[in-house]
Design a protein around this motif. Structure first.
Motif, PDB file in Angstrom:
ATOM      1  N   GLN A   1       0.829  -1.204   0.000  1.00 22.41           N
ATOM      2  CA  GLN A   1       0.000   0.000   0.000  1.00 22.41           C
ATOM      3  C   GLN A   1       0.866   1.258   0.000  1.00 22.41           C
ATOM      4  N   PRO A   2       0.345   2.352  -0.518  1.00 22.15           N
ATOM      5  CA  PRO A   2       1.086   3.626  -0.452  1.00 22.15           C
ATOM      6  C   PRO A   2       1.475   3.937   0.989  1.00 22.15           C
ATOM      7  N   GLY A   3       2.722   4.400   1.150  1.00 26.91           N
ATOM      8  CA  GLY A   3       3.247   4.680   2.478  1.00 26.91           C
ATOM      9  C   GLY A   3       3.907   3.490   3.133  1.00 26.91           C
TER      10      GLY A   3
ATOM     11  N   SER B   1      -0.104   0.145  -4.510  1.00 20.71           N
ATOM     12  CA  SER B   1      -1.503   0.464  -4.805  1.00 20.71           C
ATOM     13  C   SER B   1      -2.363   0.156  -3.592  1.00 20.71           C
ATOM     14  N   SER B   2      -3.419   0.930  -3.441  1.00 21.37           N
ATOM     15  CA  SER B   2      -4.379   0.661  -2.368  1.00 21.37           C
ATOM     16  C   SER B   2      -5.497  -0.245  -2.866  1.00 21.37           C
TER      17      SER B   2
ATOM     18  N   ASN C   1      11.111   2.534   1.684  1.00 22.28           N
ATOM     19  CA  ASN C   1      10.141   3.065   2.644  1.00 22.28           C
ATOM     20  C   ASN C   1       9.326   4.176   1.994  1.00 22.28           C
ATOM     21  N   SER C   2       8.216   4.494   2.618  1.00 19.48           N
ATOM     22  CA  SER C   2       7.342   5.577   2.142  1.00 19.48           C
ATOM     23  C   SER C   2       7.036   5.414   0.650  1.00 19.48           C
ATOM     24  N   LEU C   3       6.650   4.223   0.294  1.00 16.08           N
ATOM     25  CA  LEU C   3       6.428   3.924  -1.122  1.00 16.08           C
ATOM     26  C   LEU C   3       5.233   4.689  -1.685  1.00 16.08           C
ATOM     27  N   LYS C   4       5.360   5.060  -2.950  1.00 11.68           N
ATOM     28  CA  LYS C   4       4.350   5.829  -3.653  1.00 11.68           C
ATOM     29  C   LYS C   4       3.874   5.033  -4.869  1.00 11.68           C
ATOM     30  N   PRO C   5       2.687   5.323  -5.355  1.00  8.84           N
ATOM     31  CA  PRO C   5       2.218   4.616  -6.563  1.00  8.84           C
ATOM     32  C   PRO C   5       3.196   4.741  -7.731  1.00  8.84           C
TER      33      PRO C   5
END
Length: 115
Positions: free
Chosen positions: A13-15, A114-115, A83-87
């Motif tokens: 998931q994002p973040g 992705s969420s 860390n702090s992954l983004k789409p």
């Protein structure tokens, strides 16, 4: 020759955080540096981070402060802690071995944010 195999990709998931690994075998002595790269659909392969024989590291601005590359010499393995992954971090992640005359590649591992 050097053989590389990446592992650890997946859906996050994002973040969130994820760690991918790359194990090397074969002519390890010929490796000058190891790097992590990624390639998103429709885009070129992008260098994210490198670690050299003396242990110094390089990070692209796009991941500096979020991604950390490390290695375990006893296991002939390099890691990329993300860390702090983004789409927009969604891509196939590859490790590459610089053997002087060329870069050798692993098959890659998919990371999807992705969420």
């Amino acid at each position: 020759q050097v053989q590389l195999v990446e592992s650890g990709g997946g859906l996050v998931q994002p973040g969130g955080s994820l760690r991918v690994s790359c194990s090397a075998s074969g002519s390890i002595f010929s490796i000058n540096a190891m790097g992590w790269y990624r390639q998103a659909p429709g885009k070129g392969r992008e260098l994210l981070a490198s670690i050299f024989r003396d242990g110094t590291t390089y990070y692209a601005d796009s991941v500096k402060g979020r991604f950390t590359m490390s290695r375990d010499n006893a296991k002939n393995t390099v890691y990329l802690q993300m860390n702090s992954l983004k789409p927009e971090d969604t891509a196939v992640y590859y490790c590459g071995a610089d053997v002087g005359s060329r870069i050798l590649w692993g098959p890659g591992t998919q990371v999807t944010v992705s969420s």
